[in-house]
Write a protein that holds these residues in place. Structure first.
Motif, short mmCIF file in Angstrom:
data_model
loop_
_atom_site.label_atom_id
_atom_site.label_comp_id
_atom_site.label_asym_id
_atom_site.label_seq_id
_atom_site.Cartn_x
_atom_site.Cartn_y
_atom_site.Cartn_z
N MET A 94 33.05 18.65 109.58
CA MET A 94 33.33 19.63 108.78
C MET A 94 32.86 20.88 107.54
O MET A 94 32.06 20.92 106.86
N LYS A 95 33.13 19.58 106.87
CA LYS A 95 33.57 19.43 105.47
C LYS A 95 31.80 19.27 104.99
O LYS A 95 31.27 20.44 104.50
N GLU A 96 30.99 18.56 105.59
CA GLU A 96 29.72 18.85 105.86
C GLU A 96 29.34 19.74 105.99
O GLU A 96 28.58 20.20 104.78
N GLU A 97 29.02 19.84 106.71
CA GLU A 97 29.21 21.37 106.78
C GLU A 97 29.18 22.65 106.16
O GLU A 97 28.14 23.82 105.50
N GLU A 98 30.39 22.95 105.26
CA GLU A 98 30.79 24.11 104.72
C GLU A 98 30.72 23.37 103.82
O GLU A 98 30.15 24.55 102.79
N GLY A 99 29.53 22.66 102.95
CA GLY A 99 29.08 22.26 101.85
C GLY A 99 27.98 23.17 102.26
O GLY A 99 27.43 23.46 101.12
N SER A 100 26.93 22.48 102.71
CA SER A 100 25.59 23.46 102.94
C SER A 100 26.08 24.38 103.44
O SER A 100 24.86 25.41 102.73
N HIS A 101 26.50 25.08 104.13
CA HIS A 101 27.24 26.50 103.85
C HIS A 101 27.35 27.44 102.18
O HIS A 101 27.55 28.22 102.21
N ALA A 102 28.55 26.80 101.85
CA ALA A 102 28.44 26.76 99.82
C ALA A 102 27.46 26.70 99.62
O ALA A 102 27.19 27.93 99.03
N LEU A 103 25.74 26.24 100.10
CA LEU A 103 24.62 25.93 98.58
C LEU A 103 23.92 27.70 99.96
O LEU A 103 22.90 28.28 98.81
N LEU A 104 24.38 26.74 101.60
CA LEU A 104 23.71 28.15 101.76
C LEU A 104 23.93 30.28 100.93
O LEU A 104 23.30 30.56 101.01
N TRP A 105 25.26 30.04 100.81
CA TRP A 105 25.82 31.70 99.92
C TRP A 105 25.00 31.54 98.54
O TRP A 105 24.48 32.55 98.66
N VAL A 106 24.88 30.30 97.93
CA VAL A 106 24.79 30.60 96.79
C VAL A 106 22.72 31.39 96.59
O VAL A 106 22.51 31.68 95.86
N ALA A 107 22.67 30.52 97.82
CA ALA A 107 20.69 30.34 97.77
C ALA A 107 20.92 32.20 97.99
O ALA A 107 19.52 32.52 97.65
N GLY A 108 21.44 32.79 98.66
CA GLY A 108 21.67 34.03 99.15
C GLY A 108 22.15 34.98 98.19
O GLY A 108 21.14 36.00 97.82
N ALA A 109 22.59 34.47 97.62
CA ALA A 109 23.05 34.97 96.00
C ALA A 109 21.74 35.18 94.80
O ALA A 109 21.68 36.72 94.08
N LYS A 110 21.11 33.93 94.88
CA LYS A 110 19.72 33.93 94.77
C LYS A 110 18.64 34.44 94.37
O LYS A 110 18.32 34.87 93.92
N GLU A 111 19.24 34.93 95.69
CA GLU A 111 17.45 35.69 95.97
C GLU A 111 17.68 37.28 95.65
O GLU A 111 16.46 37.81 94.91
N LEU A 112 18.87 37.24 95.42
CA LEU A 112 19.04 38.82 94.68
C LEU A 112 19.40 38.58 93.63
O LEU A 112 19.55 39.98 92.90
N GLY A 113 19.28 37.31 92.71
CA GLY A 113 19.64 37.70 91.25
C GLY A 113 20.22 37.21 90.55
O GLY A 113 20.54 37.63 89.54
#
Length: 244
Positions: A94-113
């Motif tokens: 769970m921890k490893e997956e939530e860590g990767s999910h946090a990176l996906l949240w960041v990546a989505g934000a970066k798409e929008l500048g």
């Protein structure tokens, strides 16, 4: 592979999902996101980021620190030895997956500048309440809380990832964090099932009705705090628009 301790769930998951969905659908912020309002989407990603980040850390701190005695007293030494090994692996996953999910949240934000290191709101009390609740030392409350967050993530993702106006706001045409929570490709029990299983295992009562009532109350509180946070983020967005 983690083997559930209880064959049947103590909660009616369909009922919990309906309640979760109602809260999400009734949120002005989430509805605005579904309609493609870029400022609302920006507010969602910035406003909830401190919790997304802190939630990952909360799971990290729990890995390797699950209390042993309540389980030994209930299930016996031999069964708990196997259980604990599998449970720790499950929580670590769970921890490893939530860590990767946090990176996906960041990546989505970066798409929008959006740079989540610099773009942020003043400290919001509702987000702080969410963060504080996720750090409970009580394993029943903690794992119920994880279950509540899982319900929220899955229902929020299902709603927004199926809203064309929302996904079109991203240059890729996808919200990858949401897609990750829509995917159900786990081998064995889902994280939601494991969360509920662990919450039930640590509960001192053997009465399913009592256990179910406790877990339902914790999950409802999680959903209510999310709703309040969404409202406060919406209010913060409205105030910033008035100033500008």
């Amino acid at each position: 592979m983690y083997a559930l301790l209880f064959a049947e769930p103590v909660l009616d998951r369909d009922v919990v999902r309906v309640g979760t969905r109602e809260g999400i659908f009734s949120s002005p912020l989430i509805r605005a996101c579904a309609h493609g309002d870029r400022e609302a989407i920006r507010a969602l990603l910035i406003g909830f980021w401190p919790f997304v980040q802190a939630f990952e850390r909360a799971i990290d701190q729990r890995v390797g620190h699950l209390p042993l005695r309540p389980l030994v007293e209930r299930f016996g030494q031999s069964r708990v030895k196997t259980f604990f090994s599998e449970a720790r692996d499950a929580v670590r996953e769970m921890k490893e997956e939530e860590g990767s999910h946090a990176l996906l949240w960041v990546a989505g934000a970066k798409e929008l500048g959006i740079d989540l290191n610099t773009d942020h709101y003043p400290q919001l009390s509702s987000i702080e309440n969410l963060i504080q609740a996720s750090t409970s030392e009580d394993p029943v409350e903690f794992f119920s809380w994880l279950a509540g967050v899982e319900y929220l993530a899955e229902e929020l993702s299902a709603y927004l990832c199926h809203a064309p106006a929302f996904t079109r706001a991203f240059p890729s045409g996808r919200w990858i964090w949401g897609e990750a929570h829509n995917a159900h490709d786990h081998h064995g029990p889902s994280h939601l099932e494991i969360d509920e299983d662990l919450a039930r295992a640590y509960h001192p009562s053997n009465d399913p009705e009592i256990v179910g009532a406790t877990m339902t109350a914790n999950i409802r509180r999680c959903i209510q705090l999310f709703d309040r946070a969404a409202t406060q983020i919406q209010d913060t967005l409205a105030q910033s628009e008035k100033v500008s």
